[in-house]
Design a protein around this motif. Structure first.
Motif, mmCIF file in Angstrom:
data_model
loop_
_atom_site.group_PDB
_atom_site.id
_atom_site.type_symbol
_atom_site.label_atom_id
_atom_site.label_comp_id
_atom_site.label_asym_id
_atom_site.label_seq_id
_atom_site.Cartn_x
_atom_site.Cartn_y
_atom_site.Cartn_z
ATOM 1 N N LYS A 146 1.696 6.420 -7.028
ATOM 2 C CA LYS A 146 0.641 7.348 -7.456
ATOM 3 C C LYS A 146 1.135 8.788 -7.366
ATOM 4 C CE LYS A 146 -3.461 4.577 -6.541
ATOM 5 N NZ LYS A 146 -4.677 4.435 -5.744
ATOM 6 N N ALA A 147 1.854 9.097 -6.285
ATOM 7 C CA ALA A 147 2.395 10.459 -6.136
ATOM 8 C C ALA A 147 3.391 10.757 -7.249
ATOM 9 C CB ALA A 147 3.050 10.613 -4.765
ATOM 10 N N LYS B 14 1.008 4.098 -2.926
ATOM 11 C CA LYS B 14 0.818 5.530 -2.697
ATOM 12 C C LYS B 14 1.993 6.320 -3.273
ATOM 13 C CE LYS B 14 -2.007 5.213 1.463
ATOM 14 N NZ LYS B 14 -2.061 5.452 2.915
ATOM 15 N N THR B 15 3.207 5.806 -3.078
ATOM 16 C CA THR B 15 4.396 6.475 -3.606
ATOM 17 C C THR B 15 4.339 6.529 -5.126
ATOM 18 O OG1 THR B 15 5.707 5.694 -1.724
ATOM 19 C CG2 THR B 15 6.913 6.404 -3.666
ATOM 20 N N ARG C 176 0.841 -1.206 0.000
ATOM 21 C CA ARG C 176 0.000 0.000 0.000
ATOM 22 C C ARG C 176 0.870 1.248 0.000
ATOM 23 N NH1 ARG C 176 -4.453 -2.029 4.338
ATOM 24 N NH2 ARG C 176 -5.779 -3.121 2.865
ATOM 25 N N THR C 177 1.936 1.235 0.801
ATOM 26 C CA THR C 177 2.846 2.377 0.852
ATOM 27 C C THR C 177 3.493 2.601 -0.513
ATOM 28 O OG1 THR C 177 3.282 1.941 3.189
ATOM 29 C CG2 THR C 177 4.880 3.305 2.017
#
Length: 179
Positions: A113-114, A110-111, A106-107
């Motif tokens: 996606k950023a 998120k990275t 998940r982390t």
């Protein structure tokens, strides 16, 4: 860019392993419950004696083989319960590992996606810069074309002036010869 992590296929395999671990934990718990009930039924012993029997007299029949069978079944049930408990602990450990991996995924997601959003913003900025550069190039090309046209005109005038100067020099020479 983020460090390379687990691939999506590996993540799904990890989640499937977690699901299998939960299923096996449930099966082990069920096996332990059966073993527990079997052990409890073996420990109960015979029911209440019939009324009128002498409590000090041995029960009718030889309880030896039946008692040995119950003790053997009890030992087997306890062994199964212990195995199920070890299996449950192992599955809990694997489940924690899966949950940790899921959190890491998940982390990383998120990275990523950023980073994707950042790349999109940079692409938009570059598009705007390219548009401005294209406009500047078009203006410089127009200025260069105009300069080239004026240079051609100046060269034509210079050529005409040179020709006229040569004609004037020839007339002047002709006039000097007459004088």
């Amino acid at each position: 860019m983020a460090e390379p992590g687990l691939e999506p296929g590996r993540a799904w395999r990890g989640l499937a392993l977690c699901g299998a671990a939960v299923f096996l934990a449930a099966a082990a718990a069920g096996g332990a419950l059966v073993a527990w009930n079997l052990a409890a039924s073996a420990n109960r012993g015979p029911g209440c004696p019939e009324p009128g029997l002498n409590a000090t007299a041995p029960p009718p029949g030889d309880p030896g083989p039946e008692l040995q069978d119950l003790q053997r079944r009890l030992a087997k049930a306890i062994e199964q319960r212990d195995r199920a408990e070890r299996g449950r602990r192992t599955l809990e450990s694997e489940l924690k590992t899966c949950q940790t991996q899921q959190s890491q995924l998940r982390t990383e997601l998120k990275t990523l996606k950023a980073e994707l959003d950042e790349v999109k913003a940079q692409r938009t900025q570059m598009g705007a810069k390219n548009g401005a550069l294209a406009e500047a190039v078009a203006r410089w090309e127009a200025v260069a074309a105009d300069s080239a046209r004026r240079l051609d005109e100046a060269q034509l005038r210079a050529g005409a002036a040179e020709a006229q100067s040569g004609a004037c020099a020839a007339r002047e020479a002709a006039l000097r010869e007459r004088v």
